[in-house]
Design an enzyme around this catalytic site. Structure first.
Site: not given
Length: 395
Positions: A184, A268, A324, A340, A343, A350
């Site tokens: 990343d 990416e 998840c 999150c 979850c 990052d």
């Protein structure tokens, strides 16, 4: 066997320097004249002028009385300049580049010599019309069987002479590794790996910004056309070279390490050209040099037998929970850690993105899966009914 370029510094004698500067000046003149002729032919007569016509123009220019000096240098760099101009127009018409620009003297210069314009003998280079070999600093030796097919001599704006030799080289593949990594790209941390490691951004331009600002200030105060202005311009060019050299050295060491340690590398597919249009982040993005980092990873993976995967730029790597799979609605750039909501897993922004990039890259490399988010069920395309409830759009 692949074609590989080896770059070295060299120190020409006064005679060689005069001849090389004259060759580069002639090549620049021919390039600019051909560009002007092609532009004028299109605007006045809507006529496309190709390489063959510009080559005929060059023959006629050499016969003119005021351009007789074109015959004093090798004809090969002049022809190669016309070929490069043709390539520039081909890239422009294909939408890969902008319209070609005129070359300027203070940008330095270069001259390309093919086999007909140089001699390779006992590891020494003899250029056309030069009686002595070039004094090259061999920072790394070529293999004994290597023989250059093309040689490019370049004069940088900071006064540095370099020579690039294109040779057929054999590169040994690295032994296979079981390691896989997702990468990343960022600004504070130049690279965050799926293993949890973060590599800080050296910010080469920022480190030399004060020095560059002072040099540019001194340049702006010098009278145009004076020798002092030329000296000040050379100082500015040297600072830019320091920034570029430090950045390239760091990127080469980083990409070589990643390629040696990992069998599969996933990144990416960032649209850097569009991202630098953001005036708030353009300076930091340009200093990070993401495009060069990805380019080096790609060709080094090809050299050493590694798997390089680019995932879709629209894949929500940062907003997706790696545990998840839940995707949050918004995740501003100032939020570097988040939990999150489904979850309750705590994520480093990052590192979580790097893990998602690796998972998506493995899916693409194994089965060619489409990792672009499904736009048919995305929240942006949910339509409101007359009673205010949301429903999915009809197919």
């Amino acid at each position: 066997m692949i074609q590989r370029s080896f770059k070295y510094r060299f120190y020409p004698t006064s005679e060689q320097e005069t001849l090389l500067k004259m060759t580069m000046g002639c090549a620049r003149l021919v390039y600019n004249r051909a560009l002007a002729a092609r532009t004028q032919a299109w605007y006045e007569r809507q006529e496309r002028v190709g390489y063959e016509k510009t080559s005929t123009m060059l023959t006629n220019w050499k016969k003119q009385e005021d351009l007789q000096f074109l015959n004093d240098v090798s004809s090969v760099p002049l022809q190669q300049g016309l070929r490069h101009l043709q390539t520039a127009f081909s890239n422009f018409f294909a939408g890969r580049a902008k319209y070609p620009n005129f070359k300027k003297k203070h940008h330095g210069g270069n001259a390309e010599f093919t086999k007909a314009a140089f001699k390779w003998k006992d590891g020494r280079v003899f250029l056309a019309k030069c009686s002595q070999p070039l004094d090259i600093r061999w920072s790394r030796q070529l293999t004994k069987s290597a023989e250059p097919s093309t040689i490019t001599v370049k004069l940088s704006p900071n006064g540095r002479w370099t020579i690039s030799m294109l040779v057929d080289a054999e590169i040994e593949r690295l032994p296979e590794s079981s390691n896989q990594v997702g990468v990343d790209l960022g600004i504070t941390s130049l690279v965050a790996l799926s293993s949890g490691e973060k590599i800080s951004n050296p910010k080469g331009f920022k480190a030399k910004r004060v020095k560059l600002r002072k040099a540019q200030k001194d340049l702006s105060r010098k009278q145009k056309g004076s020798n002092n202005r030329q000296k000040a311009r050379l100082v500015v060019a040297k600072v830019h070279a320091e920034i570029s050299d430090a950045r390239n050295d760091f990127l080469h060491k980083l990409t070589t390490r990643l390629v040696r340690e990992n069998q599969t590398i996933a990144v990416e597919d960032l649209a850097v050209k569009n991202m630098v249009k953001n005036h708030k982040l353009s300076y930091a993005i340009s200093d990070a040099s993401w495009g060069e980092l990805v380019r080096q990873l790609e060709y080094k993976c090809d050299w050493y037998g590694r798997t390089f995967v680019k995932i879709d730029r629209w894949f929500p790597s940062s907003k997706r929970c790696g545990h998840c799979g839940h995707i949050v609605d918004k995740l501003p750039l100032n939020i570097r850690e988040w939990d999150c909501p489904k979850c309750s897993t705590h994520h480093d922004r990052d590192v979580n993105a790097a893990k998602n990039i690796l998972a998506a890259g493995l899916a693409v490399s194994v089965c060619g899966a489409n990792i672009r988010p499904d736009r048919d069920i995305s929240k942006r395309q949910l339509q409101k009914t007359s009673n205010g409830k949301k429903q999915k759009p009809k197919s």
